[in-house]
Design a protein around this motif. Structure first.
Motif, PDB file in Angstrom:
ATOM      1  N   ILE A 113       0.827  -1.215   0.000  1.00 12.45           N
ATOM      2  CA  ILE A 113       0.000   0.000   0.000  1.00 12.45           C
ATOM      3  C   ILE A 113       0.859   1.262   0.000  1.00 12.45           C
ATOM      4  N   TYR A 114       2.117   1.129   0.391  1.00 15.54           N
ATOM      5  CA  TYR A 114       3.028   2.275   0.428  1.00 15.54           C
ATOM      6  C   TYR A 114       3.671   2.518  -0.935  1.00 15.54           C
ATOM      7  N   LEU A 115       3.748   1.482  -1.777  1.00 11.34           N
ATOM      8  CA  LEU A 115       4.451   1.561  -3.049  1.00 11.34           C
ATOM      9  C   LEU A 115       3.932   2.658  -3.980  1.00 11.34           C
ATOM     10  N   PRO A 116       2.611   2.820  -4.159  1.00 12.70           N
ATOM     11  CA  PRO A 116       2.137   3.867  -5.090  1.00 12.70           C
ATOM     12  C   PRO A 116       2.576   5.279  -4.723  1.00 12.70           C
ATOM     13  N   HIS A 117       2.915   5.504  -3.464  1.00 11.99           N
ATOM     14  CA  HIS A 117       3.353   6.832  -3.033  1.00 11.99           C
ATOM     15  C   HIS A 117       4.602   7.283  -3.787  1.00 11.99           C
ATOM     16  N   PHE A 118       5.432   6.341  -4.220  1.00 12.23           N
ATOM     17  CA  PHE A 118       6.699   6.670  -4.865  1.00 12.23           C
ATOM     18  C   PHE A 118       6.555   6.798  -6.383  1.00 12.23           C
ATOM     19  N   LEU A 119       5.364   6.564  -6.924  1.00 15.13           N
ATOM     20  CA  LEU A 119       5.156   6.653  -8.362  1.00 15.13           C
ATOM     21  C   LEU A 119       4.627   8.043  -8.720  1.00 15.13           C
ATOM     22  N   SER A 120       5.093   8.592  -9.827  1.00 12.42           N
ATOM     23  CA  SER A 120       4.654   9.918 -10.255  1.00 12.42           C
ATOM     24  C   SER A 120       3.281   9.829 -10.911  1.00 12.42           C
ATOM     25  N   TRP A 121       2.600  10.977 -10.942  1.00  7.96           N
ATOM     26  CA  TRP A 121       1.283  11.013 -11.584  1.00  7.96           C
ATOM     27  C   TRP A 121       1.392  10.887 -13.093  1.00  7.96           C
ATOM     28  N   VAL A 122       2.543  11.141 -13.656  1.00  2.00           N
ATOM     29  CA  VAL A 122       2.718  10.921 -15.094  1.00  2.00           C
ATOM     30  C   VAL A 122       2.546   9.443 -15.404  1.00  2.00           C
ATOM     31  N   LEU A 123       3.167   8.606 -14.586  1.00  2.00           N
ATOM     32  CA  LEU A 123       3.058   7.158 -14.761  1.00  2.00           C
ATOM     33  C   LEU A 123       1.674   6.659 -14.364  1.00  2.00           C
ATOM     34  N   GLY A 125      -1.053   8.329 -14.201  1.00  2.00           N
ATOM     35  CA  GLY A 125      -2.073   8.843 -15.105  1.00  2.00           C
ATOM     36  C   GLY A 125      -2.265   7.940 -16.306  1.00  2.00           C
ATOM     37  N   GLY A 126      -1.158   7.482 -16.884  1.00  2.00           N
ATOM     38  CA  GLY A 126      -1.261   6.549 -18.010  1.00  2.00           C
ATOM     39  C   GLY A 126      -1.913   5.240 -17.616  1.00  2.00           C
ATOM     40  N   ILE A 127      -1.569   4.744 -16.426  1.00  2.00           N
ATOM     41  CA  ILE A 127      -2.168   3.501 -15.944  1.00  2.00           C
ATOM     42  C   ILE A 127      -3.673   3.670 -15.748  1.00  2.00           C
ATOM     43  N   LEU A 128      -4.083   4.780 -15.126  1.00  4.03           N
ATOM     44  CA  LEU A 128      -5.508   5.008 -14.865  1.00  4.03           C
ATOM     45  C   LEU A 128      -6.289   5.194 -16.154  1.00  4.03           C
ATOM     46  N   ILE A 129      -5.702   5.859 -17.133  1.00  2.00           N
ATOM     47  CA  ILE A 129      -6.391   6.034 -18.419  1.00  2.00           C
ATOM     48  C   ILE A 129      -6.695   4.678 -19.046  1.00  2.00           C
ATOM     49  N   ASP A 130      -5.754   3.735 -18.942  1.00  2.00           N
ATOM     50  CA  ASP A 130      -5.985   2.386 -19.478  1.00  2.00           C
ATOM     51  C   ASP A 130      -6.991   1.613 -18.633  1.00  2.00           C
ATOM     52  N   LEU A 131      -6.873   1.707 -17.306  1.00  2.00           N
ATOM     53  CA  LEU A 131      -7.767   0.956 -16.431  1.00  2.00           C
ATOM     54  C   LEU A 131      -9.208   1.435 -16.521  1.00  2.00           C
ATOM     55  N   LEU A 132      -9.390   2.747 -16.703  1.00  2.00           N
ATOM     56  CA  LEU A 132     -10.729   3.329 -16.664  1.00  2.00           C
ATOM     57  C   LEU A 132     -11.310   3.586 -18.043  1.00  2.00           C
ATOM     58  N   SER A 133     -10.672   3.093 -19.086  1.00  2.00           N
ATOM     59  CA  SER A 133     -11.186   3.269 -20.435  1.00  2.00           C
ATOM     60  C   SER A 133     -12.600   2.692 -20.552  1.00  2.00           C
ATOM     61  N   PRO A 134     -13.556   3.448 -21.135  1.00  2.00           N
ATOM     62  CA  PRO A 134     -14.928   2.926 -21.225  1.00  2.00           C
ATOM     63  C   PRO A 134     -15.084   1.767 -22.194  1.00  2.00           C
ATOM     64  N   SER A 135     -14.109   1.583 -23.079  1.00  2.00           N
ATOM     65  CA  SER A 135     -14.223   0.509 -24.070  1.00  2.00           C
ATOM     66  C   SER A 135     -13.384  -0.715 -23.723  1.00  2.00           C
ATOM     67  N   ASN A 239      -2.674  15.583 -15.540  1.00  2.00           N
ATOM     68  CA  ASN A 239      -2.431  14.353 -16.293  1.00  2.00           C
ATOM     69  C   ASN A 239      -3.695  13.555 -16.582  1.00  2.00           C
ATOM     70  N   LEU A 240      -4.823  13.933 -15.969  1.00  2.00           N
ATOM     71  CA  LEU A 240      -6.046  13.145 -16.139  1.00  2.00           C
ATOM     72  C   LEU A 240      -7.183  13.905 -16.817  1.00  2.00           C
ATOM     73  N   TYR A 241      -7.181  15.242 -16.732  1.00  2.00           N
ATOM     74  CA  TYR A 241      -8.360  15.946 -17.221  1.00  2.00           C
ATOM     75  C   TYR A 241      -8.243  16.294 -18.699  1.00  2.00           C
ATOM     76  N   SER A 242      -9.367  16.749 -19.269  1.00  2.00           N
ATOM     77  CA  SER A 242      -9.465  17.169 -20.658  1.00  2.00           C
ATOM     78  C   SER A 242     -10.532  18.251 -20.734  1.00  2.00           C
ATOM     79  N   PRO A 243     -10.635  18.982 -21.840  1.00  2.00           N
ATOM     80  CA  PRO A 243     -11.629  20.064 -21.918  1.00  2.00           C
ATOM     81  C   PRO A 243     -13.049  19.622 -21.600  1.00  2.00           C
ATOM     82  N   ILE A 244     -13.370  18.364 -21.814  1.00  2.00           N
ATOM     83  CA  ILE A 244     -14.734  17.894 -21.582  1.00  2.00           C
ATOM     84  C   ILE A 244     -15.100  17.897 -20.095  1.00  2.00           C
ATOM     85  N   VAL A 245     -14.103  17.867 -19.208  1.00  2.00           N
ATOM     86  CA  VAL A 245     -14.389  17.852 -17.771  1.00  2.00           C
ATOM     87  C   VAL A 245     -13.872  19.110 -17.075  1.00  2.00           C
ATOM     88  N   TYR A 246     -13.639  20.181 -17.825  1.00  2.00           N
ATOM     89  CA  TYR A 246     -13.245  21.453 -17.197  1.00  2.00           C
ATOM     90  C   TYR A 246     -14.303  21.919 -16.200  1.00  2.00           C
TER      91      TYR A 246
END
Length: 300
Positions: A113-123, A125-135, A239-246
């Motif tokens: 549970i401590y490991l994600p603390h050392f990861l940057s949001w750049v990394l 963010g890419g993981i979450l975009i893949d995990l949360l893809s609607p398709s 790293n996560l937002y886009s104009p659609i969610v401004y």
């Protein structure tokens, strides 16, 4: 005289401070001269000294900006949710981990549970975009197994703020959990023994011994978090937002970024940042005062 003797005795320690003091002066204090841009119509090729002076016009325009109310609301709403979740989740997990008797498994869980603390949001963010893809995202695939239609977590103004909070908690709760576990080690074991002899079960021991023992560090972290009420997490949102969610995800920091680098309104961006800094200074001062009063914590 005594101060001179002390300095001669500890001069090497003071010498070690010099690089840090110089770095803070160069990168934190010298740039403060740029605050004057908030009162100018800043033109880069003319510089600070030759750009026209506009006084309070940037601040007036800031409060008349059509989206400033929504941006302030988004900032406070997301930050407050992060603060609340960032307190409740680590406290709960630390209490659960404290009940584990197998040290090997307990340390394994702490590490994971401590490991994600050392990861940057750049990394991340890419993981979450893949995990949360609607398709093709695994999260929506799992929801589909139970008959739930795909959810556009990063493209829906309804879901986006809560996605930010949950992902931030997932990344950071491990660090706070370690802090609370450290606080638990300071509780006298004899208190549990006495409570057990009096017939108190584990729940009553947790309620009457464990939580009161953690209370000073809980109060401390709670009061110190007040200073972050206007910091909703620029790196994560950028790293996560886009104009659609401004509408639901745009915060002060991302707004300042767009004003500076997309709309090239340096004066307005500096005015917004200056106002945020002033409010943050007040909140941090209040939080340290509360921390000293209720938790006996002081930094100076």
């Amino acid at each position: 005289m005594q101060m001179i003797k002390r300095f001669r005795r500890e001069w090497a320690l003071h010498l070690l401070l010099v690089p840090g003091v110089l770095a803070a002066f160069i990168f934190s204090y010298v740039p403060m001269a740029g605050i004057v841009i908030a009162f100018q119509k800043y033109i880069p090729n003319k510089g600070i000294f030759h750009s026209p002076w506009v006084g309070w016009d940037n601040f007036k325009f800031m409060f008349q900006y059509p989206d400033i109310g929504q941006i302030m609301y988004n900032t406070i709403f997301i930050a407050v949710m992060k603060i609340i979740a960032g307190l409740l989740v680590p406290i709960t997990i630390s209490l659960l981990l404290n009940e584990i008797r197998r040290e090997t498994f307990k340390r394994f869980v702490q590490t994971m549970i401590y490991l994600p603390h050392f990861l940057s949001w750049v990394l991340l963010g890419g993981i979450l975009i893949d995990l949360l893809s609607p398709s093709q995202g695994i999260i929506n695939q799992m929801l589909g197994w139970v008959g739930i239609k795909p959810i556009f977590f990063l493209g829906s103004n309804t879901w986006f703020p809560y996605t930010l909070v949950l992902s931030d908690v997932w990344k950071e709760f491990g660090f706070s959990t370690i802090v609370y576990l450290a606080a638990l080690t300071s509780i006298n074991p004899s208190l549990y023994e006495a409570a057990e002899m009096d017939g108190a079960n584990r729940w009553r021991q947790t309620w009457h011994i464990t939580l009161p023992g953690m209370l000073p560090i809980i109060v401390l972290l709670s009061t110190l978090s007040i200073g972050n009420i206007l910091n909703a997490g620029f790196e994560q949102i950028f790293n996560l937002y886009s104009p659609i969610v401004y509408e639901s995800g745009d915060i002060i920091d991302t707004f300042v970024y767009r004003l500076t680098f997309e709309k090239v309104q340096y004066g307005l961006a500096t005015a917004v940042g200056l106002l945020k800094s002033i409010v943050a200074l007040i909140l941090i001062s209040v939080s340290y005062t509360l921390a000293y009063r209720f938790a006996g914590y002081r930094i100076f």
